[in-house]
Design a protein around this motif. Structure first.
Motif, PDB file in Angstrom:
ATOM      1  N   LEU A 196       0.824  -1.206   0.000  1.00  0.00           N
ATOM      2  CA  LEU A 196       0.000   0.000   0.000  1.00  0.00           C
ATOM      3  C   LEU A 196       0.859   1.256   0.000  1.00  0.00           C
ATOM      4  CD1 LEU A 196      -2.456  -1.236   2.767  1.00  0.00           C
ATOM      5  CD2 LEU A 196      -2.880  -1.225   0.298  1.00  0.00           C
TER       6      LEU A 196
ATOM      7  N   TYR B 163      -7.595   3.149  -3.965  1.00  0.00           N
ATOM      8  CA  TYR B 163      -8.636   3.058  -2.946  1.00  0.00           C
ATOM      9  C   TYR B 163      -8.947   4.448  -2.382  1.00  0.00           C
ATOM     10  CZ  TYR B 163      -7.604  -1.984  -2.677  1.00  0.00           C
ATOM     11  OH  TYR B 163      -7.421  -3.317  -2.955  1.00  0.00           O
TER      12      TYR B 163
ATOM     13  N   ILE C 205      -7.013   5.283   9.220  1.00  0.00           N
ATOM     14  CA  ILE C 205      -7.837   5.135   8.023  1.00  0.00           C
ATOM     15  C   ILE C 205      -8.808   4.006   8.333  1.00  0.00           C
ATOM     16  CG2 ILE C 205      -7.827   4.566   5.583  1.00  0.00           C
ATOM     17  CD1 ILE C 205      -4.922   5.605   5.502  1.00  0.00           C
ATOM     18  N   ASP C 206     -10.060   4.357   8.564  1.00  0.00           N
ATOM     19  CA  ASP C 206     -10.964   3.365   9.152  1.00  0.00           C
ATOM     20  C   ASP C 206     -11.923   2.698   8.177  1.00  0.00           C
ATOM     21  OD1 ASP C 206     -13.253   5.661  10.914  1.00  0.00           O
ATOM     22  OD2 ASP C 206     -12.484   5.643   8.853  1.00  0.00           O
TER      23      ASP C 206
ATOM     24  N   TRP D  81     -12.477   1.782   3.816  1.00  0.00           N
ATOM     25  CA  TRP D  81     -11.898   1.773   2.488  1.00  0.00           C
ATOM     26  C   TRP D  81     -12.985   1.415   1.473  1.00  0.00           C
ATOM     27  CZ3 TRP D  81      -6.209   1.413   1.911  1.00  0.00           C
ATOM     28  CH2 TRP D  81      -5.534   1.472   3.144  1.00  0.00           C
ATOM     29  N   GLY D  82     -12.854   1.996   0.274  1.00  0.00           N
ATOM     30  CA  GLY D  82     -13.710   1.570  -0.817  1.00  0.00           C
ATOM     31  C   GLY D  82     -13.194   0.276  -1.411  1.00  0.00           C
TER      32      GLY D  82
ATOM     33  N   TYR E  98      -1.057   1.327  13.430  1.00  0.00           N
ATOM     34  CA  TYR E  98      -2.312   0.752  12.947  1.00  0.00           C
ATOM     35  C   TYR E  98      -1.972  -0.523  12.181  1.00  0.00           C
ATOM     36  CZ  TYR E  98      -3.724   5.482  13.996  1.00  0.00           C
ATOM     37  OH  TYR E  98      -3.942   6.666  14.657  1.00  0.00           O
TER      38      TYR E  98
ATOM     39  N   TYR F  17      -3.695  -3.400   9.368  1.00  0.00           N
ATOM     40  CA  TYR F  17      -4.751  -3.674   8.410  1.00  0.00           C
ATOM     41  C   TYR F  17      -4.631  -5.103   7.913  1.00  0.00           C
ATOM     42  CZ  TYR F  17      -5.297   1.340   8.458  1.00  0.00           C
ATOM     43  OH  TYR F  17      -5.503   2.638   8.878  1.00  0.00           O
TER      44      TYR F  17
ATOM     45  N   GLN G 129      -5.779  -7.566   4.760  1.00  0.00           N
ATOM     46  CA  GLN G 129      -6.287  -7.569   3.393  1.00  0.00           C
ATOM     47  C   GLN G 129      -6.461  -9.010   2.941  1.00  0.00           C
ATOM     48  OE1 GLN G 129      -3.855  -5.793   0.230  1.00  0.00           O
ATOM     49  NE2 GLN G 129      -5.707  -5.065  -0.778  1.00  0.00           N
TER      50      GLN G 129
ATOM     51  N   THR H 188      -9.609  -8.347  -1.914  1.00  0.00           N
ATOM     52  CA  THR H 188     -10.487  -7.382  -1.250  1.00  0.00           C
ATOM     53  C   THR H 188      -9.703  -6.154  -0.802  1.00  0.00           C
ATOM     54  OG1 THR H 188     -10.220  -8.227   0.997  1.00  0.00           O
ATOM     55  CG2 THR H 188     -11.876  -9.301  -0.383  1.00  0.00           C
ATOM     56  N   ALA H 189     -10.426  -5.144  -0.348  1.00  0.00           N
ATOM     57  CA  ALA H 189      -9.803  -3.936   0.174  1.00  0.00           C
ATOM     58  C   ALA H 189      -9.282  -4.183   1.586  1.00  0.00           C
ATOM     59  CB  ALA H 189     -10.818  -2.796   0.190  1.00  0.00           C
ATOM     60  N   PRO H 190      -8.295  -3.411   1.998  1.00  0.00           N
ATOM     61  CA  PRO H 190      -7.810  -3.534   3.380  1.00  0.00           C
ATOM     62  C   PRO H 190      -8.922  -3.222   4.386  1.00  0.00           C
ATOM     63  CG  PRO H 190      -6.244  -2.309   2.051  1.00  0.00           C
ATOM     64  CD  PRO H 190      -7.504  -2.438   1.237  1.00  0.00           C
TER      65      PRO H 190
ATOM     66  N   LEU I 282      -9.413  -2.215   8.635  1.00  0.00           N
ATOM     67  CA  LEU I 282      -8.747  -1.815   9.877  1.00  0.00           C
ATOM     68  C   LEU I 282      -8.889  -2.911  10.925  1.00  0.00           C
ATOM     69  CD1 LEU I 282      -7.277   0.405  11.511  1.00  0.00           C
ATOM     70  CD2 LEU I 282      -9.543   1.271  12.150  1.00  0.00           C
TER      71      LEU I 282
ATOM     72  N   TYR J 184      -0.754  -5.421   7.018  1.00  0.00           N
ATOM     73  CA  TYR J 184       0.065  -4.217   6.865  1.00  0.00           C
ATOM     74  C   TYR J 184       0.047  -3.395   8.147  1.00  0.00           C
ATOM     75  CZ  TYR J 184      -0.139  -5.065   1.821  1.00  0.00           C
ATOM     76  OH  TYR J 184      -0.031  -5.614   0.557  1.00  0.00           O
TER      77      TYR J 184
ATOM     78  N   PHE K 174       3.368   3.079   5.323  1.00  0.00           N
ATOM     79  CA  PHE K 174       2.964   1.685   5.477  1.00  0.00           C
ATOM     80  C   PHE K 174       4.179   0.765   5.499  1.00  0.00           C
ATOM     81  CE2 PHE K 174      -1.604   1.702   5.042  1.00  0.00           C
ATOM     82  CZ  PHE K 174      -1.893   2.844   4.328  1.00  0.00           C
TER      83      PHE K 174
ATOM     84  N   GLY L 120       5.671  -2.982   4.204  1.00  0.00           N
ATOM     85  CA  GLY L 120       5.568  -3.661   2.924  1.00  0.00           C
ATOM     86  C   GLY L 120       4.570  -4.803   2.900  1.00  0.00           C
TER      87      GLY L 120
END
Lengths: 119, 111
Positions: free
Chosen positions: A45, A95, A106-107, A109-110, B35, B37, B39, B43-45, B47, B88, B102, B104
């Motif tokens: 990302l 995104y 960042i809570d 995401w699309g 934070y 994440y 994934q 799909t999208a990440p 939280l 991540y 972020f 990697g």
């Protein structure tokens, strides 16, 4: 329910332009900073750009500075990313993401929109 | 080259506990929250952990985060097959040329 729906991705030639949009719903859009995060195929990302809740402050990663412009229309609950002088290395899923309030990160995401840069 | 450093891969068997590390510097992890994440493939990440060790509602307590100095870690206990995903870490960075940085990513395989 928070929803972020991106659109505008597609195939563009090197040097070309593209405008991404993100339609937000399910929350008070004008109260939140928003961002764009991209992910190149098979890669990690990258935080690309962000904009404050009222649009008065923006951030751009060095990799895109001078070539992209982030903006928002709070009356239409929509976030934009105008991209120009596109390069092969800009090819990625982009995104739209909400920056939470109170340091929650960042809570949301699309689902992402794919930008392909190729001749 | 990511600003935060994570191992590229990790693995475990169902029921095991695995940890994923994230190393940064004084300008990011050392002075800001971390934070995490998740994934899932295609799909999208999502939280998973915020403010170093807080879980959003709906995230199982099998997931936990910690931070010490300029490093952080994510622990997953009672590993399940559905935990197979990319993970991540992220943090705000005080360097003027950066904002959010972020790691990697770590691909977790459930054997």
């Amino acid at each position: 329910e928070v929803q972020l729906v991106e659109s505008g991705g597609g195939l563009v030639q090197p040097g070309g332009s593209l405008r991404l949009s993100c339609a937000a719903s399910g929350f008070s859009f004008s109260s939140y900073a928003m961002s764009w995060v991209r992910q190149a195929p098979g890669k990690g990302l990258e935080y690309v750009s962000a904009i404050s809740s009222n649009g008065g402050s923006t951030y751009y990663a060095n990799s895109v500075k001078g070539r992209v412009t982030i903006s928002r229309d709070n009356s239409k609950n929509t976030l934009f990313l105008q991209m120009g002088s596109l390069r092969a290395e800009d090819m990625a899923v982009y995104y739209c993401a909400r920056v939470g309030i109170g340091a929650v990160g960042i809570d949301y995401w699309g689902q992402g929109t794919l930008v392909t840069v190729s001749s | 080259q990511s600003v935060l450093t994570q191992p590229p891969s990790a693995s475990g068997t169902p029921g095991q506990r695995v940890t994923i590390s994230c190393s940064g510097s004084s300008s990011n992890i050392g002075s800001n929250y971390v934070y995490w994440y998740q994934q899932l493939p295609g799909t999208a990440p999502k939280l998973l952990i915020y403010k170093n060790n807080q879980r959003p509602s709906g995230v199982p307590d099998r997931f936990s985060g910690s931070k010490s100095g300029t490093s952080a870690s994510l622990a997953i206990s009672g590993l399940r097959s559905e935990d197979e995903a990319d993970y991540y870490c992220a943090a705000w960075d005080d360097d003027l040329s950066r904002d959010v940085v972020f790691g990697g990513g770590t691909k977790l395989t459930v054997l």
